[in-house]
Design an enzyme around this catalytic site. Structure first.
Site, PDB file in Angstrom:
ATOM      1  N   HIS A   1      -0.851  17.553 -24.576  1.00 53.37           N
ATOM      2  CA  HIS A   1      -0.928  16.327 -24.103  1.00 53.37           C
ATOM      3  C   HIS A   1      -2.215  15.619 -24.683  1.00 53.37           C
ATOM      4  O   HIS A   1      -2.295  14.137 -24.964  1.00 53.37           O
ATOM      5  CB  HIS A   1      -0.839  15.923 -22.568  1.00 53.37           C
ATOM      6  CG  HIS A   1       0.879  16.155 -22.163  1.00 53.37           C
ATOM      7  ND1 HIS A   1       1.452  17.229 -22.397  1.00 53.37           N
ATOM      8  CD2 HIS A   1       1.600  15.182 -21.811  1.00 53.37           C
ATOM      9  CE1 HIS A   1       2.631  17.031 -21.917  1.00 53.37           C
ATOM     10  NE2 HIS A   1       2.801  15.926 -21.414  1.00 53.37           N
TER      11      HIS A   1
ATOM     12  N   HIS B   1       7.145  10.137 -26.847  1.00 53.76           N
ATOM     13  CA  HIS B   1       6.017  10.961 -25.957  1.00 53.76           C
ATOM     14  C   HIS B   1       6.163  12.471 -26.529  1.00 53.76           C
ATOM     15  O   HIS B   1       4.955  13.053 -26.726  1.00 53.76           O
ATOM     16  CB  HIS B   1       6.030  10.677 -24.461  1.00 53.76           C
ATOM     17  CG  HIS B   1       5.173  11.356 -23.887  1.00 53.76           C
ATOM     18  ND1 HIS B   1       3.883  11.303 -23.624  1.00 53.76           N
ATOM     19  CD2 HIS B   1       5.629  12.667 -23.133  1.00 53.76           C
ATOM     20  CE1 HIS B   1       3.515  12.318 -23.020  1.00 53.76           C
ATOM     21  NE2 HIS B   1       4.233  13.051 -22.503  1.00 53.76           N
TER      22      HIS B   1
ATOM     23  N   GLU C   1      -4.335  17.446  -9.305  1.00 47.36           N
ATOM     24  CA  GLU C   1      -4.824  17.963 -10.486  1.00 47.36           C
ATOM     25  C   GLU C   1      -6.463  18.508 -10.499  1.00 47.36           C
ATOM     26  O   GLU C   1      -7.258  18.086 -11.150  1.00 47.36           O
ATOM     27  CB  GLU C   1      -4.560  16.942 -11.695  1.00 47.36           C
ATOM     28  CG  GLU C   1      -4.559  17.867 -12.981  1.00 47.36           C
ATOM     29  CD  GLU C   1      -4.125  16.765 -14.048  1.00 47.36           C
ATOM     30  OE1 GLU C   1      -2.968  16.473 -13.986  1.00 47.36           O
ATOM     31  OE2 GLU C   1      -5.123  16.660 -15.042  1.00 47.36           O
TER      32      GLU C   1
ATOM     33  N   ASN D   1      -0.887  19.713 -18.802  1.00 46.42           N
ATOM     34  CA  ASN D   1      -1.179  18.778 -19.905  1.00 46.42           C
ATOM     35  C   ASN D   1      -1.244  19.467 -21.170  1.00 46.42           C
ATOM     36  O   ASN D   1      -1.771  18.695 -22.338  1.00 46.42           O
ATOM     37  CB  ASN D   1      -2.727  18.284 -19.690  1.00 46.42           C
ATOM     38  CG  ASN D   1      -2.576  17.292 -18.385  1.00 46.42           C
ATOM     39  OD1 ASN D   1      -1.413  16.692 -18.232  1.00 46.42           O
ATOM     40  ND2 ASN D   1      -3.622  17.360 -17.417  1.00 46.42           N
TER      41      ASN D   1
ATOM     42  N   LYS E   1       3.051  11.533 -10.542  1.00 46.03           N
ATOM     43  CA  LYS E   1       2.356  10.889 -11.348  1.00 46.03           C
ATOM     44  C   LYS E   1       3.068   9.540 -11.716  1.00 46.03           C
ATOM     45  O   LYS E   1       4.088   9.664 -12.186  1.00 46.03           O
ATOM     46  CB  LYS E   1       1.783  11.588 -12.667  1.00 46.03           C
ATOM     47  CG  LYS E   1       0.659  12.676 -12.394  1.00 46.03           C
ATOM     48  CD  LYS E   1       0.175  13.068 -13.751  1.00 46.03           C
ATOM     49  CE  LYS E   1      -0.752  14.258 -13.517  1.00 46.03           C
ATOM     50  NZ  LYS E   1      -1.031  14.866 -14.828  1.00 46.03           N
TER      51      LYS E   1
ATOM     52  N   GLU F   1       8.861  19.383 -23.973  1.00 44.92           N
ATOM     53  CA  GLU F   1       8.254  19.661 -22.543  1.00 44.92           C
ATOM     54  C   GLU F   1       8.725  20.867 -21.988  1.00 44.92           C
ATOM     55  O   GLU F   1       8.144  21.580 -21.490  1.00 44.92           O
ATOM     56  CB  GLU F   1       8.524  18.455 -21.379  1.00 44.92           C
ATOM     57  CG  GLU F   1       8.033  17.179 -22.058  1.00 44.92           C
ATOM     58  CD  GLU F   1       6.513  16.958 -21.633  1.00 44.92           C
ATOM     59  OE1 GLU F   1       5.598  17.925 -21.182  1.00 44.92           O
ATOM     60  OE2 GLU F   1       5.819  16.013 -21.912  1.00 44.92           O
TER      61      GLU F   1
ATOM     62  N   ARG G   1      -2.945  22.486 -12.135  1.00 42.11           N
ATOM     63  CA  ARG G   1      -1.949  21.260 -12.519  1.00 42.11           C
ATOM     64  C   ARG G   1      -2.523  20.853 -13.871  1.00 42.11           C
ATOM     65  O   ARG G   1      -1.506  20.395 -14.800  1.00 42.11           O
ATOM     66  CB  ARG G   1      -2.031  20.216 -11.724  1.00 42.11           C
ATOM     67  CG  ARG G   1      -1.095  19.231 -12.150  1.00 42.11           C
ATOM     68  CD  ARG G   1      -0.485  18.174 -11.211  1.00 42.11           C
ATOM     69  NE  ARG G   1       0.450  17.321 -11.718  1.00 42.11           N
ATOM     70  CZ  ARG G   1       1.102  16.368 -10.848  1.00 42.11           C
ATOM     71  NH1 ARG G   1       1.105  16.481  -9.533  1.00 42.11           N
ATOM     72  NH2 ARG G   1       1.997  15.666 -11.281  1.00 42.11           N
TER      73      ARG G   1
ATOM     74  N   HIS H   1      -1.691  12.658 -26.811  1.00 41.43           N
ATOM     75  CA  HIS H   1      -2.148  11.022 -26.468  1.00 41.43           C
ATOM     76  C   HIS H   1      -2.894  10.516 -27.494  1.00 41.43           C
ATOM     77  O   HIS H   1      -2.976   9.182 -27.724  1.00 41.43           O
ATOM     78  CB  HIS H   1      -3.011  11.288 -24.933  1.00 41.43           C
ATOM     79  CG  HIS H   1      -2.043  11.515 -23.906  1.00 41.43           C
ATOM     80  ND1 HIS H   1      -2.236  11.739 -22.638  1.00 41.43           N
ATOM     81  CD2 HIS H   1      -0.618  11.527 -23.719  1.00 41.43           C
ATOM     82  CE1 HIS H   1      -1.603  11.954 -21.934  1.00 41.43           C
ATOM     83  NE2 HIS H   1      -0.098  11.830 -22.328  1.00 41.43           N
TER      84      HIS H   1
ATOM     85  N   ARG I   1       0.947  -1.092   0.074  1.00 41.56           N
ATOM     86  CA  ARG I   1       0.097   0.048   0.004  1.00 41.56           C
ATOM     87  C   ARG I   1       0.873   1.256  -0.059  1.00 41.56           C
ATOM     88  O   ARG I   1       0.420   2.254   0.430  1.00 41.56           O
ATOM     89  CB  ARG I   1      -0.996   0.043   1.293  1.00 41.56           C
ATOM     90  CG  ARG I   1      -1.934  -1.192   1.226  1.00 41.56           C
ATOM     91  CD  ARG I   1      -3.265  -0.811   1.903  1.00 41.56           C
ATOM     92  NE  ARG I   1      -4.119  -2.081   1.892  1.00 41.56           N
ATOM     93  CZ  ARG I   1      -4.126  -3.053   2.550  1.00 41.56           C
ATOM     94  NH1 ARG I   1      -3.063  -3.219   3.470  1.00 41.56           N
ATOM     95  NH2 ARG I   1      -4.902  -3.950   2.665  1.00 41.56           N
TER      96      ARG I   1
ATOM     97  N   LYS J   1       7.659  23.034 -12.833  1.00 41.42           N
ATOM     98  CA  LYS J   1       6.661  22.110 -12.382  1.00 41.42           C
ATOM     99  C   LYS J   1       6.554  21.948 -10.885  1.00 41.42           C
ATOM    100  O   LYS J   1       5.259  21.733 -10.319  1.00 41.42           O
ATOM    101  CB  LYS J   1       7.331  20.863 -12.773  1.00 41.42           C
ATOM    102  CG  LYS J   1       6.663  19.495 -12.528  1.00 41.42           C
ATOM    103  CD  LYS J   1       6.115  18.897 -13.530  1.00 41.42           C
ATOM    104  CE  LYS J   1       5.035  17.688 -13.243  1.00 41.42           C
ATOM    105  NZ  LYS J   1       4.835  16.514 -13.967  1.00 41.42           N
TER     106      LYS J   1
END
Ligand code: NAD
Ligand code: GLY
Length: 373
Positions: free
Chosen positions: A261, A278, A250, A258, A154, A196, A254, A265, A132, A240
């Protein structure tokens, strides 16, 4: 390691989360101080450490990192997993869990992710889920992971239906960036990382954007040079860190990270993972978001041209690929960022400023990307 650089003073940027703040430590030769840096974060001698890496990174940097961990008194061992976006799956994370079980990792143990964003996301997710949640330290070795993936917690893996659909937020205890590791990074990967960096310029740092423009060619580590490289590593990490500290999970702000993105994506998913890197997909996605912003009257053609010119100066693609518009629209609906059926786009309004919009119509997307209503 292929070169033994003189160690330089390390720069530290704090990710100032209220619950578990952590430092991003940046500096030439920092990798050799990995063990020491982890000890400084309160991990005790004798702690079990599982270092996860891939074959290429292991060959170049595995021995230095492991020696540093062992010299600091950790019971450290290495797990080498396969490289590549197509390996970013639950099955690979299960391999890390198997190693954690075999090596008897406990609640107080640590996973170290040594590699690019693929290793970092998977090792981070394994750490988030083993018992956990155990501690993770990110040691990024690609430009993209240094400026983005390693910072902010993330973690996760891909699902056949979309990128990073399975994951968890799990902040690292430390991010250690040694720019020397970029000497062995293929130039295409370096360029992908620049996407980025350009993103940080567009979303909030017009001065950084200007410095990148002024540099002329930014398509390789040697073209960028060590001075500008250090600047862009620090400025990107600071940008960042600021956003993550303000909005860890987010809930709002935040989402600006993206930028590029949402459509990027789609490109990655529909073209097949691994076809575009990416960062390349993000470059295409930023150009596409710019076209949508122009179509909506949010930003000017002149600023879109500046963005496209900088993407080109970084040697990155920006042309929208030949994808079936229906497949694109359907893939957008599967995005993580959909709320109540509305896709949320991050759209530029000026160099250094973006807006989050949920009111982009299908007609606008068709017009911007396919010049058809
Ligand atoms: P990557 O991890 O696949 O690494 C790129 C390639 O470079 C690999 O082949 C790797 O073996 C090689 N490599 C790594 N370091 C090297 C070095 N120093 N020398 C030589 N070769 C080296 O790709 P990436 O661009 O680092 O990361 C992309 C991944 O990161 C994607 O899966 C993306 O979804 C994820 N990502 C995550 C976040 C986040 O916030 N967690 C943010 C952005 C991207
Ligand atoms: N790469 C986007 C984020 O970390 O939120």
């Amino acid at each position: 390691m292929t070169a033994t650089p003189a160690a330089c003073p390390l720069r530290t940027i704090e990710v100032a989360l209220s619950a578990n703040p952590y430092p991003v430590v940046i500096g030439t030769g920092a990798l050799a101080s990995l063990g020491e840096q982890i000890r400084a974060r309160g991990m005790k001698e004798g702690t079990k450490v599982l270092m996860v890496t891939n074959p290429v990174v292991q060959e170049h940097y595995g021995a230095t990192a492991l020696a540093s961990l062992q010299a600091a008194g950790f019971e450290a061992s290495t797990l080498v997993i396969e490289a590549g976006e197509d390996q970013k799956t639950p099955a690979t994370v299960a391999q890390i869990h198997d190693a954690a079980f075999a090596r008897k990792l406990e609640r107080g143990s640590l996973i170290v992710a040594l590699g690019g964003g693929v290793v970092g996301d998977m090792a981070g997710f394994a750490a988030a889920t083993w018992l956990r949640g155990i501690a993770v330290v990110q040691v990024p070795t690609t430009l993209l992971a240094m400026v983005d993936a390693a910072i902010g917690g993330k973690t996760g893996v891909n699902h056949p239906g979309g990128k990073n659909l399975i994951g968890a937020f799990h902040q690292p205890r430390l991010v250690l960036i040694d720019p020397t590791t970029l000497t062995t990074l293929p130039e295409r990967e370096f360029r992908a990382g620049m996407a980025e960096v350009i993103k940080y310029g567009v979303i909030g740092d017009a001065a950084l954007f200007g410095e990148l423009e002024a540099a002329g060619c930014i398509s390789s580590r040697t073209a960028v040079g060590p001075g500008l490289l250090q600047i862009l590593l620090e400025r990107s990490a600071a940008a960042k860190a600021r956003v993550v500290a303000a909005d860890e999970h987010e809930g709002g702000l935040r989402a600006i990270l993206n930028y590029g993105h949402t459509l990027g994506h789609v490109v990655e998913t529909l073209c097949g993972y691994g076809t575009w890197l990416h960062g390349e997909a993000v470059a295409i996605g930023m150009a596409a978001a710019g076209e949508i912003a122009v179509a909506m009257g949010l930003w000017s053609t002149a600023e879109q041209q500046r963005q496209l010119a900088l993407i080109e100066a970084a040697g990155l693609p920006h042309r929208w690929p030949e994808l079936d518009p229906e497949a694109v629209l359907s893939c957008l609906q599967g995005d993580k960022k959909v709320r109540n059926g509305q896709v949320r786009f991050v759209l530029p309004t000026a160099i250094g400023s973006v807006e989050i919009r949920s009111d982009v119509s299908e007609a606008t997307i068709r017009r911007a990307l396919y010049a058809s209503p």
